[in-house]
Design a protein around this motif. Structure first.
Motif, PDB file in Angstrom:
ATOM      1  N   TYR B  67       0.766  -1.485   0.042  1.00 11.38           N
ATOM      2  CA  TYR B  67       0.092  -0.069  -0.042  1.00 11.38           C
ATOM      3  C   TYR B  67       0.838   1.196  -0.034  1.00 11.38           C
ATOM      4  CZ  TYR B  67       1.135  -0.022   5.016  1.00 11.38           C
ATOM      5  OH  TYR B  67       1.774  -0.201   6.145  1.00 11.38           O
ATOM      6  N   ASP B  68       0.207   2.418  -0.234  1.00 10.84           N
ATOM      7  CA  ASP B  68       0.781   3.642  -0.308  1.00 10.84           C
ATOM      8  C   ASP B  68      -0.143   4.627   0.075  1.00 10.84           C
ATOM      9  OD1 ASP B  68       1.571   6.259  -1.197  1.00 10.84           O
ATOM     10  OD2 ASP B  68       3.065   5.427  -2.884  1.00 10.84           O
ATOM     11  N   VAL B  69       0.192   5.220   1.305  1.00 10.06           N
ATOM     12  CA  VAL B  69      -0.657   5.968   2.028  1.00 10.06           C
ATOM     13  C   VAL B  69      -1.046   7.279   1.274  1.00 10.06           C
ATOM     14  CG1 VAL B  69      -1.075   7.181   4.453  1.00 10.06           C
ATOM     15  CG2 VAL B  69       0.166   5.130   4.234  1.00 10.06           C
ATOM     16  N   GLU B  70      -0.109   7.849   0.647  1.00  8.82           N
ATOM     17  CA  GLU B  70      -0.279   8.919   0.093  1.00  8.82           C
ATOM     18  C   GLU B  70      -1.344   9.034  -1.013  1.00  8.82           C
ATOM     19  OE1 GLU B  70       0.796  12.180   0.956  1.00  8.82           O
ATOM     20  OE2 GLU B  70       1.681  11.114   2.581  1.00  8.82           O
ATOM     21  N   LYS B  71      -1.176   7.934  -1.981  1.00  8.92           N
ATOM     22  CA  LYS B  71      -1.787   7.506  -3.083  1.00  8.92           C
ATOM     23  C   LYS B  71      -3.149   6.668  -2.528  1.00  8.92           C
ATOM     24  CE  LYS B  71       1.786   6.996  -6.372  1.00  8.92           C
ATOM     25  NZ  LYS B  71       2.599   5.954  -6.707  1.00  8.92           N
ATOM     26  N   ALA B  72      -3.056   6.147  -1.472  1.00  9.46           N
ATOM     27  CA  ALA B  72      -4.345   5.656  -0.913  1.00  9.46           C
ATOM     28  C   ALA B  72      -4.631   4.528  -1.833  1.00  9.46           C
ATOM     29  CB  ALA B  72      -5.579   6.341  -0.695  1.00  9.46           C
ATOM     30  N   SER B  73      -3.419   3.608  -2.357  1.00  9.33           N
ATOM     31  CA  SER B  73      -3.485   2.658  -3.294  1.00  9.33           C
ATOM     32  C   SER B  73      -3.301   1.220  -2.503  1.00  9.33           C
ATOM     33  CB  SER B  73      -2.808   2.773  -4.426  1.00  9.33           C
ATOM     34  OG  SER B  73      -1.289   2.531  -3.904  1.00  9.33           O
ATOM     35  N   ILE B  74      -3.760   0.299  -2.849  1.00  6.96           N
ATOM     36  CA  ILE B  74      -3.624  -0.959  -2.413  1.00  6.96           C
ATOM     37  C   ILE B  74      -3.611  -1.995  -3.336  1.00  6.96           C
ATOM     38  CG2 ILE B  74      -5.274  -3.028  -1.151  1.00  6.96           C
ATOM     39  CD1 ILE B  74      -6.539  -0.815   0.481  1.00  6.96           C
ATOM     40  N   GLU B  75      -2.317  -2.555  -3.554  1.00  6.91           N
ATOM     41  CA  GLU B  75      -2.065  -3.438  -4.531  1.00  6.91           C
ATOM     42  C   GLU B  75      -1.828  -4.938  -4.228  1.00  6.91           C
ATOM     43  OE1 GLU B  75       1.740  -3.675  -7.569  1.00  6.91           O
ATOM     44  OE2 GLU B  75       1.359  -2.038  -6.542  1.00  6.91           O
ATOM     45  N   PRO B  76      -2.856  -5.836  -4.461  1.00  9.56           N
ATOM     46  CA  PRO B  76      -2.519  -7.213  -4.000  1.00  9.56           C
ATOM     47  C   PRO B  76      -1.380  -7.833  -4.508  1.00  9.56           C
ATOM     48  CG  PRO B  76      -4.865  -6.990  -5.087  1.00  9.56           C
ATOM     49  CD  PRO B  76      -4.248  -5.606  -5.260  1.00  9.56           C
TER      50      PRO B  76
END
Lengths: 277, 322
Positions: B67-76
């Motif tokens: 995950y990337d907090v800034e981008k709010a991305s969650i990548e399985p």
């Protein structure tokens, strides 16, 4: 059920309400349009909210299914994740997994009277069911709500309480623990189980309760005293959970996983479980 | 009958056909399942590996997503799935796989476990010897039991005779051109350790509260070794390994012996090691039986072999029932 195990979707915090000094409600909107349009749940089910980098914790879904564009959760600040949730601001992104677990019976209780008994933040899992019940009000006989907290300041969902007070299709009795009242207080003063016995709803009703474990324990005793059938007394339990689907192994009470076989149990079912709660 | 040399040639052939082979390898005195570099690494002389096939199906530690907090991305996160042949598992190892299958591919399917299982073929080498700790026959299995294997090699005159057990094994054998063997297997080795499990479930059904729990857990130091080495223990924790703005969420083995396992911010339902030890025994010999119809114990005996304080699960079961 096949799950893409343990990977959350992203939700945006759209609104934050300070319910009490240590409880906040968050309104969440899913970012992924497909997830949003497929999402369905029933009152009583729960979810896991992630603050990325801090961790994940379990919350009941505190809004009813008919509020379609968002869900709400209410969070009491007690630990690491809940503190991080309290630090979030509007626009923040969180991870969401769910819905998980079983749910409260609804259609099964058409034609009967319903008694809701809540204490403190324990109103959160009852709230979606109360609103759902009121949305199909003509399908039920009498609807009672007994709700209490330690003090006036600790009562949650004050707008909801105001509306329920003003409606004549729900018999709402509010109470605070002795010493928790203030000069404007117009409700009862006394512990929730005592007020339940005082209101004494008909024992052929369905009683649905949630609150602190000690309150649940005494509400169950009062329900028994009032003559409710153990199969008609329903509560929702909380244990430490990680996976939400019954595989990580920690939330069991006896052979039942609270996350998968629960969290909703009847008193009849609970009487068969070992005393591990 | 296939000799050891025949077997080594077969495995080289499988590796050449693109299969990853996991097999028992001896290193610094311990034999463990490892990804095989060369067939000659395989150890044929041990009784049982230290680790189990959990290392293939449910790794100690795996990344669920980045995950990337800034981008709010969650990548399985998922490693490329490749066919794995487990070679040289023992019958108890293979039986344990069927128990985890019932739990993790039952009512709820753990997609990560299921994808690994779909790509895994279990080629068992049945036992020609047993040690003091082995008790598979007490749990309803045996040194030549085929439960959970796709193909089983039975010891025969210094080599092995290979038999197909499952459809998956049949498909694999025809795909790689594995010839099956006629011929008789050697007799099964005798196990010295034998308990009767009669009445244990009935006792557990009635005795959630019993002073015996404190007694049988007296020597346990809650180290969790039995959990880590058990082929059926599968409880796990989920935790974030966080950087300032990026990180990963991990799934990590966890153990019911640890106090933190059930501790919540405001409540601990299992205070004291005897309650946690009770959970371990109840989970294996009652709850799993209630939920999937079999115990979560295959009698491999690893927990007996490696407990630093000599806690012996067969003695515990007998003491409880007495």
């Amino acid at each position: 059920m096949r799950i893409e195990t343990l990977v959350p979707t992203v939700a945006r915090v759209e609104e934050i309400r300070q319910e009490t000094p240590d409880i906040r409600s968050l309104r969440l909107v899913f970012e992924d349009e497909d997830f949003k349009s497929d999402f369905a749940f029933k009152p009583g089910q729960f979810c896991l909210i992630s603050v990325l980098g801090v961790g994940e914790a379990v919350f009941c879904i505190a809004s009813p299914p008919q509020w379609e564009d968002f869900i709400e959760v209410s969070v009491k600040e007690v630990g690491k994740v809940t503190s991080a949730i309290h630090d979030l601001e509007i626009g923040a992104k969180v991870g969401f997994r769910g819905p998980y677990g079983n749910w409260f019976p609804f259609e099964e209780n058409f034609g009967r009277s319903i008694v809701f008994v809540g204490g403190g933040i324990g109103l959160a899992p009852l709230r979606p069911l109360i609103w759902q019940t009121l949305s199909k009000r003509d399908r039920f006989r009498d609807v009672y709500l007994i709700y209490g907290a330690r003090s006036v300041a600790d009562l949650v969902y004050k707008d909801d309480l105001k509306e329920w007070s003003s409606r004549d299709d729900i018999r709402f009795t509010k109470t605070v623990d002795p010493g928790g009242e203030d000069e404007t207080w117009d409700g009862e003063v006394g512990l929730v189980p005592q007020i339940l016995e005082k209101v004494s709803p008909p024992s052929d009703s369905v009683l649905i309760t949630c609150g602190p474990p000690i309150m649940i324990k005494f509400v169950l005793l009062s329900a028994n005293k009032l003559g409710f059938r153990p199969g008609d007394v329903i509560t929702t339990l909380e244990m430490k959970m990680k996976c939400g689907v019954g595989t990580c192994g920690r939330c069991n009470i006896g052979n039942k996983y609270v996350c998968r076989h629960g969290p909703v149990f009847t008193l009849e079912e609970m009487e068969k479980l070992p005393n591990e709660f | 009958m296939k000799t050891i040399e025949d077997i080594l040639r077969l495995i080289e052939d499988w590796q050449g056909k693109g299969y990853t082979v996991v097999a028992p390898v001896r290193s610094e005195g311990l034999v463990s399942f490892e990804v095989l570099r060369a067939p000659s690494q395989i150890d044929f002389d041990h009784v049982l590996t230290v680790n189990t096939l959990k290392d293939v199906t449910l790794p100690r530690c795996e990344t669920l997503f980045k995950y990337d907090v800034e981008k709010a991305s969650i990548e399985p996160s998922w490693e490329a799935s490749q066919p794995i042949v487990v070679f040289g598992s023992r019958p108890c190892d293979a039986a344990a796989v069927t128990i985890l299958d019932s739990i993790l591919m039952g009512e709820v399917t753990d997609s990560r476990y299921a994808r690994r299982r779909e790509n895994m073929i279990v080629v068992t080498l049945a036992c020609s010897q047993a040690d003091e700790a082995c008790f598979c026959t007490s749990m309803g299995y045996g040194p030549h039991d085929p439960t959970g294997s796709d193909i089983i090699g039975l010891p025969s005159k210094g080599g092995y005779v290979f038999r197909v057990v499952s459809q998956k094994g049949k498909d694999f054998a025809s795909k790689v051109g594995l010839e099956l063997d006629e011929g008789r297997a050697d007799p099964e080795p005798e196990l010295k350790r034998r308990i009767t499990t009669d009445g244990i479930k009935a006792w557990l059904d009635e005795n959630f509260e019993s002073p015996k729990w404190e007694k049988v857990s007296e020597n346990c130091v809650s180290c969790g070794a039995c959990y880590y080495l058990c082929p059926t223990c599968h409880c796990f924790d989920i935790a974030d390994e966080a950087g300032a703005s990026r990180g990963v969420r991990m799934r990590i083995w966890d153990c019911c012996s640890f106090a933190g396992f059930t501790k919540m911010a405001a409540h601990q339902p299992r205070v004291g090691k005897h309650r946690r030890y009770r959970q371990r025994i109840m989970h294996k010999f009652k709850y799993t039986v209630d939920n999937i119809g079999k115990t979560a114990c295959v009698g491999d005996g690893r927990c007996i072999r490696y407990c630093p304080y000599g806690v012996d699960i067969t003695e515990v079961l007998e003491a409880l029932r007495e």
